[in-house]
Design an enzyme around this catalytic site. Structure first.
Site, mmCIF file in Angstrom:
data_model
loop_
_atom_site.group_PDB
_atom_site.id
_atom_site.type_symbol
_atom_site.label_atom_id
_atom_site.label_comp_id
_atom_site.label_asym_id
_atom_site.label_seq_id
_atom_site.Cartn_x
_atom_site.Cartn_y
_atom_site.Cartn_z
ATOM 1 N N GLY A 35 -0.160 -23.434 41.874
ATOM 2 C CA GLY A 35 -1.417 -23.087 42.536
ATOM 3 C C GLY A 35 -1.460 -23.568 43.970
ATOM 4 N N ASN A 36 -0.674 -24.605 44.264
ATOM 5 C CA ASN A 36 -0.640 -25.141 45.620
ATOM 6 C C ASN A 36 0.112 -24.242 46.589
ATOM 7 O OD1 ASN A 36 -2.038 -27.666 45.216
ATOM 8 N ND2 ASN A 36 -0.319 -28.208 43.924
ATOM 9 N N LYS A 139 -4.123 -33.055 32.153
ATOM 10 C CA LYS A 139 -3.912 -32.026 33.167
ATOM 11 C C LYS A 139 -4.774 -32.299 34.396
ATOM 12 C CE LYS A 139 -2.569 -28.082 34.933
ATOM 13 N NZ LYS A 139 -1.220 -27.970 35.483
ATOM 14 N N LYS A 227 0.672 -24.407 33.207
ATOM 15 C CA LYS A 227 1.220 -23.083 33.504
ATOM 16 C C LYS A 227 2.736 -23.019 33.318
ATOM 17 C CE LYS A 227 3.258 -23.064 37.898
ATOM 18 N NZ LYS A 227 3.440 -24.470 38.045
ATOM 19 N N LYS A 288 7.354 -29.743 34.439
ATOM 20 C CA LYS A 288 8.270 -28.689 34.864
ATOM 21 C C LYS A 288 9.617 -28.848 34.154
ATOM 22 C CE LYS A 288 6.106 -28.022 39.363
ATOM 23 N NZ LYS A 288 4.809 -28.282 38.751
#
Length: 356
Positions: A35-36, A139, A227, A288
């Protein structure tokens, strides 16, 4: 010497695919961007600034979509956190859907300007409401705060806040995805409309749960699904060849932030699990690495691979020129990238932009 990408494409040419498609392209790839990526460093989170950032990113994504059968997913940490501040009465399933529409629109507009047709799909993702994740929110969402401000917000609004580097951010439950309800819609686009780029599972999807007494009935859940973890499941469900997680900080590093830092060029899931790579950064790199491992280990293909690398280096990741490739059968478990020095960003500009 044959590159990593050449080898996987050669293998694809020799063996039958796990999936059917009318696409002229040889490999199916799911790409996740944070999102960044839609928030430039030092700029306020506005639609205008998001559109500018998306315009910068669009040529890179369009180039990849022209060479690979691509599915795009994205984070929403900054956006959903901002929406939560504006609408404190809204639940996170609704806020997630709103952020998905917002970001999908921004990406579709930017990609259309470089000739790429896009179909953002509002994606519902089933979670287990009894998951342990609800007992320990993890989160990160929204902006950073100093300790005093974070404690005041926690007291007044009932938030759970945790340290994120030197700062504090709000945290919400992040249960793992159980079922992605729009997978077949994405598959249909890939197999019958290969010139359209699907965008799915934005922000991890809209979290929903099935009502036990009537499983066909869905209810929203107050959570934000990671995500990258959701992208890994989407890639597995679509029987993708590869899964790439694009960041603003390169691949996987040992001794990150220290003079002895070095980047992994290639690593096996077994090595990453054995060394607990990413555990020092649970809010950023940890999920990740977990997602990359999950895809490689759960894929039906023994040749499945994942990669973590910088958005600006996206095209070079396929040739293993940049970033870190995660796959089985890495000799010695890890191969180190030679001659690359870690560029440590200033803390004041780095911390507000944790990947979301």
């Amino acid at each position: 010497m044959m590159s990593f990408r050449s080898k996987i494409l050669q293998h694809a040419a020799r063996s039958s695919r796990l999936y059917s498609s009318t696409s002229r392209l040889d490999d199916r790839i799911v790409i996740a961007v944070g999102g960044n990526a839609l928030q430039r460093r030092g700029e306020r989170l506005t639609i205008e600034n998001m559109l500018k950032a998306a315009a910068d990113m669009a040529p890179t994504i369009a180039g990849l979509a022209s060479e690979h059968e691509l599915v795009l997913t994205h984070g929403n940490g900054p956006q959903v956190g901002e929406l939560a501040l504006e609408r404190s009465a809204a639940t996170f399933d609704v806020l997630g859907a709103e952020s998905m529409g917002q970001i999908g629109y921004v990406l579709a507009q930017a990609l259309a300007s470089v000739g790429t047709k896009v179909a953002p799909i509002l994606t519902q993702v089933v979670v287990d409401p009894s998951s342990e994740a609800f007992k320990d929110p993890s989160k990160f969402v929204g902006p950073i705060y100093g300790a005093k401000e974070a404690n005041a917000l926690a007291q007044s609004l009932g938030w759970t806040v945790k340290a994120d580097g030197e700062y504090f951010r709000r945290v919400v439950p992040s249960p793992p995805p159980v079922e992605i309800l729009q997978t077949e819609a994405v598959r249909t686009l890939l197999e019958h409309a290969p010139d359209i780029l699907p965008i799915a599972c934005g922000g991890g999807g809209v979290p929903v749960a099935r009502v036990p007494s009537c499983p066909s009935t869905l209810v929203g859940v107050e959570a934000v699904i990671d995500k990258d973890i959701c992208g890994a499941k989407l890639a597995c469900d679509l029987e993708a060849d590869g899964y790439i997680i694009l960041t603003d900080g390169g691949g996987i590093w040992k001794d990150f932030g220290k003079p002895t830092a070095k980047e992994m060029k290639m690593a096996s899931p077994e090595y990453l699990l054995g060394t607990k790579a990413g555990k020092n950064f649970p809010g950023s790199m940890g999920p990740k690495i977990e997602a990359a491992i999950a895809f490689v280990e759960n894929s039906k293909s023994p040749n499945a691979w994942a990669a973590i690398g910088d958005l600006k280096d996206a095209a070079k990741i396929f040739g293993n020129e940049e970033g870190t490739i995660i796959k089985h059968d890495v000799e010695g478990g890890v191969v180190w990238r030679e001659g690359k020095v870690l560029e440590v960003k200033h803390k004041e500009s780095k911390e507000p932009h944790k990947s979301g």
